[in-house]
Design a protein around this motif. Structure first.
Motif, PDB file in Angstrom:
ATOM      1  N   ILE A   1       3.510  16.382  -7.654  1.00 59.82           N
ATOM      2  CA  ILE A   1       4.689  17.230  -7.885  1.00 59.82           C
ATOM      3  C   ILE A   1       4.837  17.572  -9.363  1.00 59.82           C
ATOM      4  CG2 ILE A   1       7.230  17.240  -7.831  1.00 59.82           C
ATOM      5  CD1 ILE A   1       7.142  15.730  -5.256  1.00 59.82           C
ATOM      6  N   PHE A   2       4.420  16.661 -10.227  1.00 60.36           N
ATOM      7  CA  PHE A   2       4.686  16.809 -11.656  1.00 60.36           C
ATOM      8  C   PHE A   2       3.500  17.337 -12.456  1.00 60.36           C
ATOM      9  CE2 PHE A   2       7.331  13.351  -9.974  1.00 60.36           C
ATOM     10  CZ  PHE A   2       8.592  13.865 -10.255  1.00 60.36           C
ATOM     11  N   SER A   3       2.275  17.023 -12.017  1.00 55.72           N
ATOM     12  CA  SER A   3       1.117  17.440 -12.803  1.00 55.72           C
ATOM     13  C   SER A   3      -0.115  17.577 -11.907  1.00 55.72           C
ATOM     14  CB  SER A   3       0.832  16.440 -13.926  1.00 55.72           C
ATOM     15  OG  SER A   3      -0.386  16.745 -14.574  1.00 55.72           O
ATOM     16  N   GLU A   4      -0.634  18.791 -11.802  1.00 55.77           N
ATOM     17  CA  GLU A   4      -1.838  19.029 -11.019  1.00 55.77           C
ATOM     18  C   GLU A   4      -3.031  18.292 -11.624  1.00 55.77           C
ATOM     19  OE1 GLU A   4      -4.650  22.837  -9.717  1.00 55.77           O
ATOM     20  OE2 GLU A   4      -2.533  23.148 -10.238  1.00 55.77           O
ATOM     21  N   ASP A   5      -3.162  18.353 -12.941  1.00 57.88           N
ATOM     22  CA  ASP A   5      -4.298  17.711 -13.612  1.00 57.88           C
ATOM     23  C   ASP A   5      -4.253  16.190 -13.469  1.00 57.88           C
ATOM     24  OD1 ASP A   5      -5.279  20.164 -14.392  1.00 57.88           O
ATOM     25  OD2 ASP A   5      -4.349  20.088 -16.385  1.00 57.88           O
TER      26      ASP A   5
ATOM     27  N   GLU B   1      -5.444  21.042  -4.886  1.00 56.51           N
ATOM     28  CA  GLU B   1      -5.509  22.233  -4.037  1.00 56.51           C
ATOM     29  C   GLU B   1      -5.672  21.858  -2.572  1.00 56.51           C
ATOM     30  OE1 GLU B   1      -5.023  25.957  -2.965  1.00 56.51           O
ATOM     31  OE2 GLU B   1      -4.902  25.286  -5.057  1.00 56.51           O
ATOM     32  N   GLU B   2      -6.471  20.844  -2.301  1.00 55.62           N
ATOM     33  CA  GLU B   2      -6.656  20.390  -0.921  1.00 55.62           C
ATOM     34  C   GLU B   2      -5.352  19.851  -0.346  1.00 55.62           C
ATOM     35  OE1 GLU B   2      -9.820  17.585  -1.100  1.00 55.62           O
ATOM     36  OE2 GLU B   2     -11.396  19.110  -1.286  1.00 55.62           O
ATOM     37  N   LEU B   3      -4.646  19.051  -1.124  1.00 58.79           N
ATOM     38  CA  LEU B   3      -3.352  18.525  -0.679  1.00 58.79           C
ATOM     39  C   LEU B   3      -2.358  19.651  -0.480  1.00 58.79           C
ATOM     40  CD1 LEU B   3      -1.384  16.145  -0.172  1.00 58.79           C
ATOM     41  CD2 LEU B   3      -0.934  16.139  -2.634  1.00 58.79           C
ATOM     42  N   HIS B   4      -2.276  20.553  -1.431  1.00 56.72           N
ATOM     43  CA  HIS B   4      -1.343  21.678  -1.378  1.00 56.72           C
ATOM     44  C   HIS B   4      -1.587  22.532  -0.134  1.00 56.72           C
ATOM     45  CE1 HIS B   4       1.531  24.444  -3.151  1.00 56.72           C
ATOM     46  NE2 HIS B   4       0.682  25.443  -2.996  1.00 56.72           N
ATOM     47  N   HIS B   5      -2.854  22.775   0.165  1.00 61.18           N
ATOM     48  CA  HIS B   5      -3.203  23.635   1.296  1.00 61.18           C
ATOM     49  C   HIS B   5      -2.814  23.010   2.630  1.00 61.18           C
ATOM     50  CE1 HIS B   5      -5.426  26.552   3.678  1.00 61.18           C
ATOM     51  NE2 HIS B   5      -6.041  25.554   4.279  1.00 61.18           N
ATOM     52  N   LYS B   6      -2.866  21.699   2.732  1.00 59.06           N
ATOM     53  CA  LYS B   6      -2.559  21.029   3.998  1.00 59.06           C
ATOM     54  C   LYS B   6      -1.133  21.286   4.460  1.00 59.06           C
ATOM     55  CE  LYS B   6      -6.463  19.114   5.032  1.00 59.06           C
ATOM     56  NZ  LYS B   6      -7.212  19.554   6.241  1.00 59.06           N
ATOM     57  N   PHE B   7      -0.235  21.576   3.542  1.00 57.83           N
ATOM     58  CA  PHE B   7       1.163  21.779   3.906  1.00 57.83           C
ATOM     59  C   PHE B   7       1.537  23.257   3.917  1.00 57.83           C
ATOM     60  CE2 PHE B   7       1.079  17.410   2.178  1.00 57.83           C
ATOM     61  CZ  PHE B   7       1.516  16.745   3.321  1.00 57.83           C
ATOM     62  N   HIS B   8       0.562  24.086   4.231  1.00 61.02           N
ATOM     63  CA  HIS B   8       0.807  25.527   4.305  1.00 61.02           C
ATOM     64  C   HIS B   8       1.604  25.894   5.552  1.00 61.02           C
ATOM     65  CE1 HIS B   8      -0.225  29.705   5.432  1.00 61.02           C
ATOM     66  NE2 HIS B   8      -0.154  29.919   4.132  1.00 61.02           N
ATOM     67  N   ASP B   9       1.344  25.193   6.665  1.00 65.99           N
ATOM     68  CA  ASP B   9       1.970  25.520   7.944  1.00 65.99           C
ATOM     69  C   ASP B   9       3.228  24.696   8.178  1.00 65.99           C
ATOM     70  OD1 ASP B   9      -0.095  27.346   8.620  1.00 65.99           O
ATOM     71  OD2 ASP B   9      -1.360  25.656   9.227  1.00 65.99           O
TER      72      ASP B   9
ATOM     73  N   PHE C   1       0.823  -1.210   0.000  1.00 61.81           N
ATOM     74  CA  PHE C   1       0.000   0.000   0.000  1.00 61.81           C
ATOM     75  C   PHE C   1       0.859   1.263   0.000  1.00 61.81           C
ATOM     76  CE2 PHE C   1      -1.615   3.419   2.712  1.00 61.81           C
ATOM     77  CZ  PHE C   1      -2.650   3.877   1.901  1.00 61.81           C
ATOM     78  N   LEU C   2       1.940   1.265   0.770  1.00 59.80           N
ATOM     79  CA  LEU C   2       2.804   2.444   0.828  1.00 59.80           C
ATOM     80  C   LEU C   2       3.366   2.798  -0.545  1.00 59.80           C
ATOM     81  CD1 LEU C   2       4.784   1.923   4.165  1.00 59.80           C
ATOM     82  CD2 LEU C   2       3.152   3.753   3.651  1.00 59.80           C
ATOM     83  N   VAL C   3       3.726   1.788  -1.318  1.00 63.32           N
ATOM     84  CA  VAL C   3       4.234   2.030  -2.671  1.00 63.32           C
ATOM     85  C   VAL C   3       3.152   2.651  -3.539  1.00 63.32           C
ATOM     86  CG1 VAL C   3       5.131   0.940  -4.760  1.00 63.32           C
ATOM     87  CG2 VAL C   3       5.924   0.164  -2.519  1.00 63.32           C
ATOM     88  N   MET C   4       1.937   2.113  -3.454  1.00 62.76           N
ATOM     89  CA  MET C   4       0.830   2.637  -4.246  1.00 62.76           C
ATOM     90  C   MET C   4       0.482   4.066  -3.827  1.00 62.76           C
ATOM     91  SD  MET C   4      -1.558  -0.793  -4.230  1.00 62.76           S
ATOM     92  CE  MET C   4      -2.900   0.057  -5.069  1.00 62.76           C
ATOM     93  N   HIS C   5       0.453   4.300  -2.525  1.00 65.76           N
ATOM     94  CA  HIS C   5       0.096   5.623  -1.995  1.00 65.76           C
ATOM     95  C   HIS C   5       1.142   6.657  -2.392  1.00 65.76           C
ATOM     96  CE1 HIS C   5      -2.111   8.376   0.392  1.00 65.76           C
ATOM     97  NE2 HIS C   5      -1.271   8.421   1.415  1.00 65.76           N
ATOM     98  N   LEU C   6       2.410   6.287  -2.285  1.00 69.01           N
ATOM     99  CA  LEU C   6       3.483   7.201  -2.677  1.00 69.01           C
ATOM    100  C   LEU C   6       3.431   7.489  -4.169  1.00 69.01           C
ATOM    101  CD1 LEU C   6       6.072   8.815  -2.137  1.00 69.01           C
ATOM    102  CD2 LEU C   6       7.360   6.686  -2.423  1.00 69.01           C
ATOM    103  N   SER C   7       3.179   6.460  -4.968  1.00 70.75           N
ATOM    104  CA  SER C   7       3.127   6.645  -6.420  1.00 70.75           C
ATOM    105  C   SER C   7       2.046   7.641  -6.814  1.00 70.75           C
ATOM    106  CB  SER C   7       2.864   5.303  -7.115  1.00 70.75           C
ATOM    107  OG  SER C   7       3.877   4.372  -6.818  1.00 70.75           O
ATOM    108  N   THR C   8       0.883   7.544  -6.170  1.00 71.05           N
ATOM    109  CA  THR C   8      -0.210   8.472  -6.477  1.00 71.05           C
ATOM    110  C   THR C   8       0.122   9.886  -6.021  1.00 71.05           C
ATOM    111  OG1 THR C   8      -1.844   6.693  -6.262  1.00 71.05           O
ATOM    112  CG2 THR C   8      -2.659   8.949  -6.144  1.00 71.05           C
ATOM    113  N   ASN C   9       0.615  10.027  -4.792  1.00 72.34           N
ATOM    114  CA  ASN C   9       0.910  11.358  -4.267  1.00 72.34           C
ATOM    115  C   ASN C   9       2.068  12.022  -4.979  1.00 72.34           C
ATOM    116  OD1 ASN C   9      -1.163  10.986  -2.514  1.00 72.34           O
ATOM    117  ND2 ASN C   9       0.062  11.011  -0.651  1.00 72.34           N
ATOM    118  N   MET C  10       3.018  11.228  -5.461  1.00 71.59           N
ATOM    119  CA  MET C  10       4.169  11.796  -6.163  1.00 71.59           C
ATOM    120  C   MET C  10       3.744  12.500  -7.449  1.00 71.59           C
ATOM    121  SD  MET C  10       7.426  12.259  -5.857  1.00 71.59           S
ATOM    122  CE  MET C  10       7.977  11.053  -4.637  1.00 71.59           C
ATOM    123  N   ILE C  11       2.612  12.080  -8.022  1.00 68.59           N
ATOM    124  CA  ILE C  11       2.107  12.724  -9.242  1.00 68.59           C
ATOM    125  C   ILE C  11       1.828  14.202  -8.994  1.00 68.59           C
ATOM    126  CG2 ILE C  11       0.236  12.713 -10.945  1.00 68.59           C
ATOM    127  CD1 ILE C  11      -0.127   9.744 -10.408  1.00 68.59           C
TER     128      ILE C  11
END
Length: 219
Positions: free
Chosen positions: A36-40, A145-153, A24-34
């Motif tokens: 960084i490269f493409s918002e769409d 945008e939701e992910l991006h906002h979570k790391f504001h602080d 699961f960690l590999v799958m979760h990282l693979s999705t979240n890593m996207i």
């Protein structure tokens, strides 16, 4: 296989749950890593995962069960091992035969469990509220945008970094231990499993750290 009520059965079951979480960690990282490269592309992948019935109503419950089962079983094994051990580590110089992490997996596990609770608070609970409590219509463009906002602080980023460092230390011991628990101890394969586990315990946490830091510095 021995029943889950036996020590061997509990270790085997915990190892199987650990292997599931490793995948699961590999799958979760693979999705979240996207993200960084493409918002769409991240929005499209997240929307697919968020509204796919197989993911939501089959894989997600299994994942939650695996997380809870793994950590509960870890606490149970630690308590039983401490109860069965006649001499404390301080008395038998356990540090001479094991690493600090292998002797304190329960500590790192507790911290990681607290982090998972924070992660659920940040992402899973808002998602459940958005879809099932508020009853909002699907919005395919909201995820990045939701992910991006979570790391504001900064404090939140620091918490995530510390948690992933501890995850790495936990994985450094747990990866090889899970394979040993299911009988993978052949001298031919053990060095390869250990080496792969060491790389895994570095790359996976580092990937998540990079994601958190990226979203913080690009605010």
């Amino acid at each position: 296989m021995a029943g889950i009520t036996s020590s061997i059965g509990r270790k085997y079951a915990m190892a199987i749950s650990a292997m599931f979480l490793l995948i699961f960690l590999v799958m979760h990282l693979s999705t979240n890593m996207i993200s960084i490269f493409s918002e769409d592309a991240f929005n499209a992948a997240s929307h697919f995962m968020g509204y796919n019935p197989a993911v939501q109503f089959l894989m997600q419950p299994i994942l939650i069960f695996a997380v809870v089962f793994h950590f509960v079983m870890g606490f149970v094994l630690e308590i039983r091992n401490n109860s069965a051990r006649p001499v404390k580590y301080a008395m038998n110089q356990g540090s001479a035969n094991s690493t600090w992490m292998s002797r304190n997996m329960i500590i790192s596990g507790a911290v990681i469990l607290a982090f998972i609770a924070l992660h659920f608070y940040d992402f899973w609970f808002p998602e459940i509220s958005y879809k099932y409590i508020q009853g909002n219509n699907p919005d395919e463009m909201r995820y990045w945008e939701e992910l991006h906002h979570k790391f504001h602080d900064l404090w939140r980023v620091v918490l995530y970094v510390v948690a992933f460092v501890l995850l790495g230390l936990h994985l450094a011991h747990g990866f090889q231990s899970s394979f040993q628990s299911v009988g993978a101890r052949h001298p031919k394969y053990t060095p390869a499993i250990k080496a792969f586990g060491n790389w895994y315990s570095i790359i996976i946490p580092l990937g998540f750290i990079i994601i958190a830091v990226y979203h913080f510095v690009t605010q």
